[in-house]
Design a protein around this motif. Structure first.
Motif, mmCIF file in Angstrom:
data_model
loop_
_atom_site.group_PDB
_atom_site.id
_atom_site.type_symbol
_atom_site.label_atom_id
_atom_site.label_comp_id
_atom_site.label_asym_id
_atom_site.label_seq_id
_atom_site.Cartn_x
_atom_site.Cartn_y
_atom_site.Cartn_z
ATOM 1 N N MET A 1 49.831 37.408 41.409
ATOM 2 C CA MET A 1 48.858 36.863 42.329
ATOM 3 C C MET A 1 49.039 37.487 43.714
ATOM 4 O O MET A 1 48.063 37.828 44.365
ATOM 5 N N ALA A 2 50.280 37.636 44.118
ATOM 6 C CA ALA A 2 50.550 38.225 45.431
ATOM 7 C C ALA A 2 49.982 39.643 45.523
ATOM 8 O O ALA A 2 49.382 40.007 46.542
ATOM 9 N N LEU A 3 50.152 40.400 44.461
ATOM 10 C CA LEU A 3 49.626 41.766 44.436
ATOM 11 C C LEU A 3 48.113 41.771 44.595
ATOM 12 O O LEU A 3 47.554 42.556 45.365
ATOM 13 N N HIS A 4 47.436 40.869 43.906
ATOM 14 C CA HIS A 4 45.976 40.804 43.973
ATOM 15 C C HIS A 4 45.508 40.350 45.355
ATOM 16 O O HIS A 4 44.550 40.920 45.903
ATOM 17 N N LEU A 5 46.154 39.341 45.920
ATOM 18 C CA LEU A 5 45.778 38.876 47.258
ATOM 19 C C LEU A 5 45.967 39.987 48.288
ATOM 20 O O LEU A 5 45.099 40.214 49.136
ATOM 21 N N THR A 6 47.090 40.680 48.189
ATOM 22 C CA THR A 6 47.369 41.777 49.117
ATOM 23 C C THR A 6 46.350 42.901 48.955
ATOM 24 O O THR A 6 45.845 43.441 49.946
ATOM 25 N N ALA A 7 46.021 43.237 47.714
ATOM 26 C CA ALA A 7 45.051 44.312 47.460
ATOM 27 C C ALA A 7 43.679 43.980 48.042
ATOM 28 O O ALA A 7 42.941 44.881 48.463
ATOM 29 N N MET A 8 43.351 42.684 48.085
ATOM 30 C CA MET A 8 42.062 42.262 48.645
ATOM 31 C C MET A 8 42.145 41.984 50.150
ATOM 32 O O MET A 8 41.192 41.499 50.740
ATOM 33 N N HIS A 9 43.294 42.293 50.749
ATOM 34 C CA HIS A 9 43.513 42.095 52.196
ATOM 35 C C HIS A 9 43.338 40.639 52.608
ATOM 36 O O HIS A 9 42.786 40.336 53.661
ATOM 37 N N ILE A 10 43.788 39.745 51.760
ATOM 38 C CA ILE A 10 43.723 38.308 52.039
ATOM 39 C C ILE A 10 45.079 37.877 52.582
ATOM 40 O O ILE A 10 46.113 38.097 51.950
ATOM 41 N N THR A 11 45.064 37.275 53.751
ATOM 42 C CA THR A 11 46.297 36.775 54.354
ATOM 43 C C THR A 11 46.681 35.470 53.686
ATOM 44 O O THR A 11 45.856 34.564 53.564
ATOM 45 N N TYR A 12 47.929 35.378 53.271
ATOM 46 C CA TYR A 12 48.390 34.192 52.545
ATOM 47 C C TYR A 12 49.831 33.872 52.923
ATOM 48 O O TYR A 12 50.535 34.691 53.495
ATOM 49 N N VAL A 13 50.240 32.669 52.560
ATOM 50 C CA VAL A 13 51.615 32.219 52.725
ATOM 51 C C VAL A 13 52.145 31.909 51.331
ATOM 52 O O VAL A 13 51.440 31.297 50.524
ATOM 53 N N ARG A 14 53.367 32.307 51.054
ATOM 54 C CA ARG A 14 54.003 31.969 49.771
ATOM 55 C C ARG A 14 54.840 30.721 49.938
ATOM 56 O O ARG A 14 55.463 30.516 50.973
ATOM 57 N N GLU A 15 54.846 29.890 48.916
ATOM 58 C CA GLU A 15 55.684 28.696 48.868
ATOM 59 C C GLU A 15 55.484 27.803 50.103
ATOM 60 O O GLU A 15 56.446 27.389 50.741
ATOM 61 N N LEU A 16 54.238 27.508 50.390
ATOM 62 C CA LEU A 16 53.936 26.638 51.530
ATOM 63 C C LEU A 16 54.355 25.211 51.206
ATOM 64 O O LEU A 16 53.926 24.639 50.209
ATOM 65 N N GLN A 17 55.203 24.659 52.069
ATOM 66 C CA GLN A 17 55.587 23.252 51.906
ATOM 67 C C GLN A 17 54.541 22.403 52.611
ATOM 68 O O GLN A 17 54.146 22.690 53.731
ATOM 69 N N GLY A 86 42.478 39.066 36.126
ATOM 70 C CA GLY A 86 41.651 39.214 37.327
ATOM 71 C C GLY A 86 40.773 38.013 37.592
ATOM 72 O O GLY A 86 40.129 37.925 38.639
ATOM 73 N N ASN A 87 40.735 37.065 36.656
ATOM 74 C CA ASN A 87 39.918 35.862 36.848
ATOM 75 C C ASN A 87 40.363 35.080 38.080
ATOM 76 O O ASN A 87 39.537 34.559 38.825
ATOM 77 N N ALA A 88 41.666 35.004 38.300
ATOM 78 C CA ALA A 88 42.186 34.215 39.420
ATOM 79 C C ALA A 88 41.709 34.776 40.761
ATOM 80 O O ALA A 88 41.176 34.033 41.597
ATOM 81 N N ILE A 89 41.884 36.062 40.983
ATOM 82 C CA ILE A 89 41.477 36.633 42.277
ATOM 83 C C ILE A 89 39.964 36.564 42.438
ATOM 84 O O ILE A 89 39.464 36.317 43.547
ATOM 85 N N ASP A 90 39.213 36.735 41.367
ATOM 86 C CA ASP A 90 37.756 36.605 41.445
ATOM 87 C C ASP A 90 37.366 35.186 41.886
ATOM 88 O O ASP A 90 36.467 35.005 42.710
ATOM 89 N N THR A 91 38.052 34.187 41.360
ATOM 90 C CA THR A 91 37.769 32.797 41.703
ATOM 91 C C THR A 91 38.139 32.515 43.152
ATOM 92 O O THR A 91 37.383 31.856 43.881
ATOM 93 N N VAL A 92 39.287 33.021 43.589
ATOM 94 C CA VAL A 92 39.704 32.841 44.989
ATOM 95 C C VAL A 92 38.668 33.452 45.922
ATOM 96 O O VAL A 92 38.232 32.822 46.899
#
Length: 103
Positions: A1-17, A86-92
């Motif tokens: 998932m991280a690879l797909h988010l990064t490839a789409m230039h989407i800023t994200y946080v991992r393991e957000l509490q 790829g379904n996950a990144i498409d949905t995001v």
């Protein structure tokens, strides 16, 4: 998932509490912050009887996800296969577009 988010230039946080204010230390696998407020959970072991599909683990996940929604998060849950296909990144991306169109 991280690879797909990064490839789409989407800023994200991992393991957000989140949910500290109600005394919980829940973590989401990925979070896309304002203005989207999207939490992403990737549930592994869905075909092998992992924690996410067993009784108490499944129930705890339901409790966590429901409270995240109460707190204003949009929660997306995916299996590993959905990420790989790829379904996950498409949905995001589709949800992000909906949020953008509303603003």
């Amino acid at each position: 998932m991280a690879l797909h988010l990064t490839a789409m230039h989407i800023t994200y946080v991992r393991e957000l509490q989140f949910a500290k204010e109600i005394g919980r230390k829940w973590r989401a696998d990925f979070a896309i912050l304002e203005p989207y407020r999207i939490l992403i959970e990737v549930d592994g072991g869905t075909r092998s009887g992992g924690r996410h599909v067993r009784g108490s683990g499944f129930e705890q996940d339901c409790f966590k996800v429901n409270h995240a929604v109460f707190m204003g998060w949009q929660v997306l849950r995916f299996t590993s296969a959905m990420v790989i296909s790829g379904n996950a990144i498409d949905t995001v991306c589709a949800l992000m577009k909906i949020v953008e169109d509303k603003s």
